[in-house]
Structures are given as C-alpha cells and as structure tokens.
Design a protein around this motif. Structure first.
Motif, mmCIF file in Angstrom:
data_model
loop_
_atom_site.group_PDB
_atom_site.id
_atom_site.type_symbol
_atom_site.label_atom_id
_atom_site.label_comp_id
_atom_site.label_asym_id
_atom_site.label_seq_id
_atom_site.Cartn_x
_atom_site.Cartn_y
_atom_site.Cartn_z
ATOM 1 N N ALA A 1 0.831 -1.207 0.000
ATOM 2 C CA ALA A 1 0.000 0.000 0.000
ATOM 3 C C ALA A 1 0.866 1.258 0.000
ATOM 4 O O ALA A 1 1.961 1.277 0.571
ATOM 5 N N TYR A 2 0.326 2.297 -0.643
ATOM 6 C CA TYR A 2 0.999 3.599 -0.707
ATOM 7 C C TYR A 2 -0.060 4.684 -0.511
ATOM 8 O O TYR A 2 -1.230 4.501 -0.850
ATOM 9 N N ARG A 3 0.362 5.811 0.019
ATOM 10 C CA ARG A 3 -0.547 6.962 0.086
ATOM 11 C C ARG A 3 0.287 8.243 0.118
ATOM 12 O O ARG A 3 1.474 8.220 0.463
ATOM 13 N N ASP B 1 10.155 6.066 3.320
ATOM 14 C CA ASP B 1 9.219 6.914 2.584
ATOM 15 C C ASP B 1 10.005 7.889 1.702
ATOM 16 O O ASP B 1 11.233 7.943 1.769
ATOM 17 N N ARG C 1 3.621 1.844 2.865
ATOM 18 C CA ARG C 1 2.989 1.189 3.996
ATOM 19 C C ARG C 1 2.987 -0.330 3.883
ATOM 20 O O ARG C 1 2.786 -0.881 2.785
ATOM 21 N N HIS D 1 -2.731 -1.859 4.624
ATOM 22 C CA HIS D 1 -3.724 -0.871 4.229
ATOM 23 C C HIS D 1 -4.262 -0.105 5.435
ATOM 24 O O HIS D 1 -4.835 0.968 5.300
ATOM 25 N N GLU E 1 -3.643 1.926 8.796
ATOM 26 C CA GLU E 1 -2.572 2.714 9.403
ATOM 27 C C GLU E 1 -3.144 3.573 10.519
ATOM 28 O O GLU E 1 -4.222 4.171 10.364
ATOM 29 N N CYS F 1 -4.080 13.612 4.223
ATOM 30 C CA CYS F 1 -3.700 12.309 3.652
ATOM 31 C C CYS F 1 -4.751 11.839 2.661
ATOM 32 O O CYS F 1 -5.950 11.820 2.969
ATOM 33 N N THR G 1 -5.205 5.144 0.614
ATOM 34 C CA THR G 1 -4.150 4.219 0.212
ATOM 35 C C THR G 1 -4.477 3.636 -1.151
ATOM 36 O O THR G 1 -5.642 3.436 -1.504
ATOM 37 N N GLU H 1 -2.927 0.538 -4.078
ATOM 38 C CA GLU H 1 -2.101 -0.672 -4.103
ATOM 39 C C GLU H 1 -0.930 -0.561 -5.067
ATOM 40 O O GLU H 1 0.064 -1.277 -4.924
ATOM 41 N N SER I 1 -4.360 9.484 -4.995
ATOM 42 C CA SER I 1 -4.185 9.775 -3.576
ATOM 43 C C SER I 1 -3.735 11.220 -3.386
ATOM 44 O O SER I 1 -4.195 11.916 -2.466
#
Length: 528
Positions: A175-177, A211, A226, A229, A231, A253, A256, A258, A266
C-alpha cells in the motif's frame, strides 16, 4: 508496434476509401475508429488517444481546425493530417499555426498519403525513442524527482511510461498513500524553521521509514510506503508533530492505493482535503474520515436559512450587542458557525461571511445616536483585522468572540435593569426595525410565549400593541414636523401606507393626513 489512427470526415465514402487506399499495417499503422463529425471526433480522440488523426478541414458544426485547437489545449504533442477539397490560403495558415503534420487535398493521392504516413511514422519513432531515453535517465534520478515526474508531468504519461517510472523508484509494498503538509511560522524565522522541519521529516520518514519526501508547490509532500492498508492516523500525526517542533502545520492524507502508478489519485484527494485546513486546528491530520466528521453536524442540521422576512445574522448580532448580552452574541456566533459548516465554505467564503455580518451589526451601532456609536466604530476595524489575520477557523471564532465580549464590557456590560426594562428601551431605540417577539425572546434567552405574558403584565400591553403605540407616538411627532404621510410610515417601520393609516386611526382617532393638517393649522394660528 502499431500506431493508432483515427479518421474524422463527414463523407462516408471518404472514410471508407481511406481504409483501402493504402496498406496501413505495412506502414506501421492501424485504423482503430472513424468519426462522422468534429464533435464525435473530439469525443473519440479522448477515448482512443490516437497517435495520428486524419481530419477533414471543412465539416458542419465543429470544423477540423476547431477540433485540432480544442485538442491542443490539453495535448500539445498529438499528430494530425488535414484533408480538404479546398485550398484556401487562410485555412492553410490556421492549420500551420495549429501545428498539423501534413496537408492533403481531396481526392487523396496514394503516393502523397504514403509519403505523409512515412514522415509521421519517423516523427513518432523519434519521439518514442526520446521518451524511452528520458525514462532510462530518470531511473538514476533522486526518488523525490521521480515521484514529482509521476505526479506533475506536463504531458500525460501512458500506462507503460508510468510503470517504468514507478519501477525506477525501487519500492515494493502492499500500500501507498500521499500526505501533504502546509507549514507556517513567524516571518523572521519561517525559512530556517522550514529547513529544520524538512530535515527532521527526511530523517524520520525517508531515512528510517523508507518513505519519499518531495516538493508539491508551496507544500511538502510525503510518499508513504505502507506495510498494511490499515494505518494508525494518530501515530502519523505524532511523528509529524515531533518533526514540526514549534512550527505550526496542517497535514492531509489521501487514500491508500495498491499500485505506485495510482498515487496521483491519492495526491488529488490529499490536495482537496488540505483546502479545508482552515476548519482544523494547527497540528491536525485531515483524512476523509476527519473531514466528514468535521462537517457532519452541519450536513445533518442543514443551512437553517432564515425566512425572507426574518432578520439576517447581521441584524441579530446588532440586537445582541444593543442589549449588551454576551449569551445572545454567543448564540449568533454559533448560528454563524452552523451556516459556514453546513455550506462547507472555503477559507475565503468564511472570512467574507464573518466580515459581512460584523460590518452590518457594527455599522448599525456606529450610525445610532447612542453613546456607544463611536466605540462601535473603533471596534469595527479591529474586528475586521481579527477576521483577516486568523490562522484557523477556531482562532477566528475565539478572537471575534473575545473582541465582542470586550466591546460589551466597554459599553458597560449588561445593565442591571430587568429584562423587561431592557426590552422597552430596545423597542424605543429600534421601533423602525422589523421587531418580532420571537427574535427578542431568543436574544434574551426566554420562551416567546412566557416572555409575552411577562411583557403584558409589566406594561399592560401586548408586545405588538406596545410596538404600534411607540411607532404611532413617533409618527405624530414627525407629522407635526410637516413630513408627508408615506415618508412617516416608512420611517416608523410600516412598509404599507394603508396599514399605517389603519393603525394610526385606531390609536389616535383620526387619519394621519387629518392629524398633520390639524397640527399645521394650530402652528399657523399660534404664529399669527
């Protein structure tokens, strides 16, 4: 690879003829679709994103040149071949300005078309090679620059290009955000504070957590890598607060995602959420849940708009200040907040709504004949300064509330007379306003029915009758000065002259005009 071709022409025979005039596949092209007019062609261009568009220069409605100019607004690198049965020079000039790749006359000659296709194919191949070389070079770029390429590329990137850039980051996670930070400090130390903040973020998030710290215009960006998913938002907020130190900040923020290739979505939501930072205290972390919670109460309540003939917030605030009631002022400010939240106003709209409400209330106080007029005028500028300089909505609300409380104290505070005496004084000062018992009851904190009974027992008159008598007494004074009946009616609060006439006759026993004539007759006989 095959390059995609879109044909746009209003003549069916031309569209079908172009399909067979040359061997497209041999030349490295594939006709993926056709369109019969400019509007349809523009829609299909957006769907297909062709490498080459062959378009008729003259079509009903949207012409070929109109289509090209519309596409050019968003896509400066698209390739076009112009078809026309007309060789007008001004059309050719517009085509050249629009940057077309070629210009062919109908009926299309096979050899000329082949020459143009081969020339366009070479251009496309060179562009593809240049893009590939650039992406290879970018693989050696700092990670921050690669993230910025993914988010802020001037020209739209294809899926393959985004995938190559994402691969160059060398990241692998479920996961990324994106988080965006808006930080502000004192004018003299802001630059140094920002530098310290960025260094602490780099140490805490990039060096220890893997990060990526990057720049996003005037904001600081973080690509959060991350392991899950889910956090904990409080953990992230604490990390940011520790890095910020004494520097005030807001963070937002996005959701998230994938895949790294999807981080732009995001980023867009984080950017939207950060626009609402004015409604959050310094140090807040704004995600979708926090945003919805902040505005949920306003949505559930609705805007509670006043009826057309009801007092506006500025009038209510004027009443509250005029009766020296802190509780009434607090009620108006709470209503002002509900309005701002329910409409999800942005920062500029909130400041504007507060400025208008305060200006109306303080303006009426300043123009009154009371001793408070000069003081109200001085506080007007102070309050507008508070509204314009507050860093957050919470600060704005506190400063305005404190300033208005201070103003009431300077007026002498709530006087010690009874509520009923205050009401009578208020009516005598504001008889020309649209006075309603319900509004005054709200200002004084009473049930309107109960307050009406108290008022009747104290004065011997019902509220509306008392207001009418005060107005009629003032009307008699103005008529004695020689003002016309319709002028007097408006001045004492009656918008309908006939209604004023009936009220005056009820309490005086004669018409306003007869009373005016009688008073003038007495004055003239007294002068003789």
């Amino acid at each position: 690879m095959m390059y995609k071709v879109l044909i746009v022409d209003d003549e069916p025979m031309i569209r079908e003829g172009l399909r067979t005039i040359v061997d497209w596949e041999t030349e490295g092209f594939e006709i993926v679709d056709t369109a019969s007019n400019g509007k349809e062609g523009l829609e299909k261009f957006g769907q297909i994103e062709p490498d080459l568009t062959i378009v008729d220069i003259r079509m009903p409605g949207m012409t070929g040149l109109d289509l090209i100019e519309r596409v050019r607004k968003d896509n400066s690198s698209a390739h076009f071949l112009i078809l026309s049965g007309y060789a007008e020079f001004d059309y050719a000039k517009r085509a050249i300005v629009s940057g077309v790749s070629g210009y062919l006359l109908k009926p299309v000659d096979e050899e000329e078309l082949l020459d143009e296709l081969r020339r366009v194919r070479e251009l496309l191949q060179r562009e593809q090679e240049a893009r590939s070389a650039r992406i290879e070079q970018e693989s050696a770029l700092p990670k921050a620059q690669i993230v910025e390429e993914l988010l802020f590329e001037d020209e739209p990137l294809g899926e393959e290009q985004r995938a190559k850039l994402a691969g160059a980051l060398g990241l692998s996670a479920p996961a990324y955000r994106i988080a965006l930070l808006d930080a502000h400090g004192g004018i003299e130390t802001e630059s140094r504070q920002h530098a310290v903040f960025r260094q602490r973020l780099k140490e805490s998030f990039e060096e220890r957590g893997g990060d990526v710290l990057f720049s996003a215009g005037s904001h600081i960006g973080l690509l959060l890598v991350r392991r899950s998913h889910v956090e904990g938002g409080e953990t992230l907020r604490s990390q940011l607060a520790e890095a910020a130190g004494d520097l005030e900040f807001h963070a937002a923020c996005g959701p998230t995602v994938e895949r790294l290739t999807d981080i732009a979505s995001s980023f867009r939501e984080a950017e939207q959420l950060l626009h609402a930072r004015f409604f959050f205290e310094s140090g807040s972390l704004i995600d979708r849940a926090a945003y919805e919670e902040r505005f949920a109460a306003g949505d559930a309540r609705g805007t509670d708009d006043e009826a057309e003939d009801g007092p506006q917030l500025g009038d209510k605030l004027y009443y509250a200040l005029d009766i020296r009631s802190r509780d009434a002022v607090d009620k108006v400010l709470a209503e002002l907040e509900r309005t701002a939240v329910s409409r999800r106003m942005d920062e500029g709209a909130v400041r504007g709504e507060y400025s208008r409400t305060l200006s109306l209330a303080l303006g009426k106080l300043s123009s009154s004949a009371s001793s408070a007029a000069e003081l109200a005028q001085n506080y007007h500028s102070l309050l507008l300064s508070d509204v314009n300089q507050a860093q957050s909505y919470g600060m704005l609300k506190r400063q305005v509330g404190d300033r208005l409380g201070e103003l009431i104290d300077r007026f002498g505070g709530a006087n010690k007379d009874t509520v009923l005496k205050q009401m009578i004084d208020f009516i005598r000062r504001n008889y020309s306003e649209n006075l309603k018992l319900e509004v005054l009851a709200e200002m004084f904190g009473y049930n309107s029915g109960y307050l009406g009974k108290l008022f009747k027992n104290y004065t011997g008159e019902y509220f509306n009758a008392f207001v009418d008598k005060v107005r009629v007494d003032k009307a008699k004074e103005l008529l004695g000065q020689g003002l016309k009946v319709h002028q007097v009616a408006a001045r004492v609060g009656y918008s309908n002259a006939d209604y004023f006439h009936s009220k005056f006759r009820k309490y005086v026993g004669t018409s306003p005009s007869a009373y005016r004539n009688e008073m003038h007759g007495e004055q003239q006989s007294g002068e003789q």
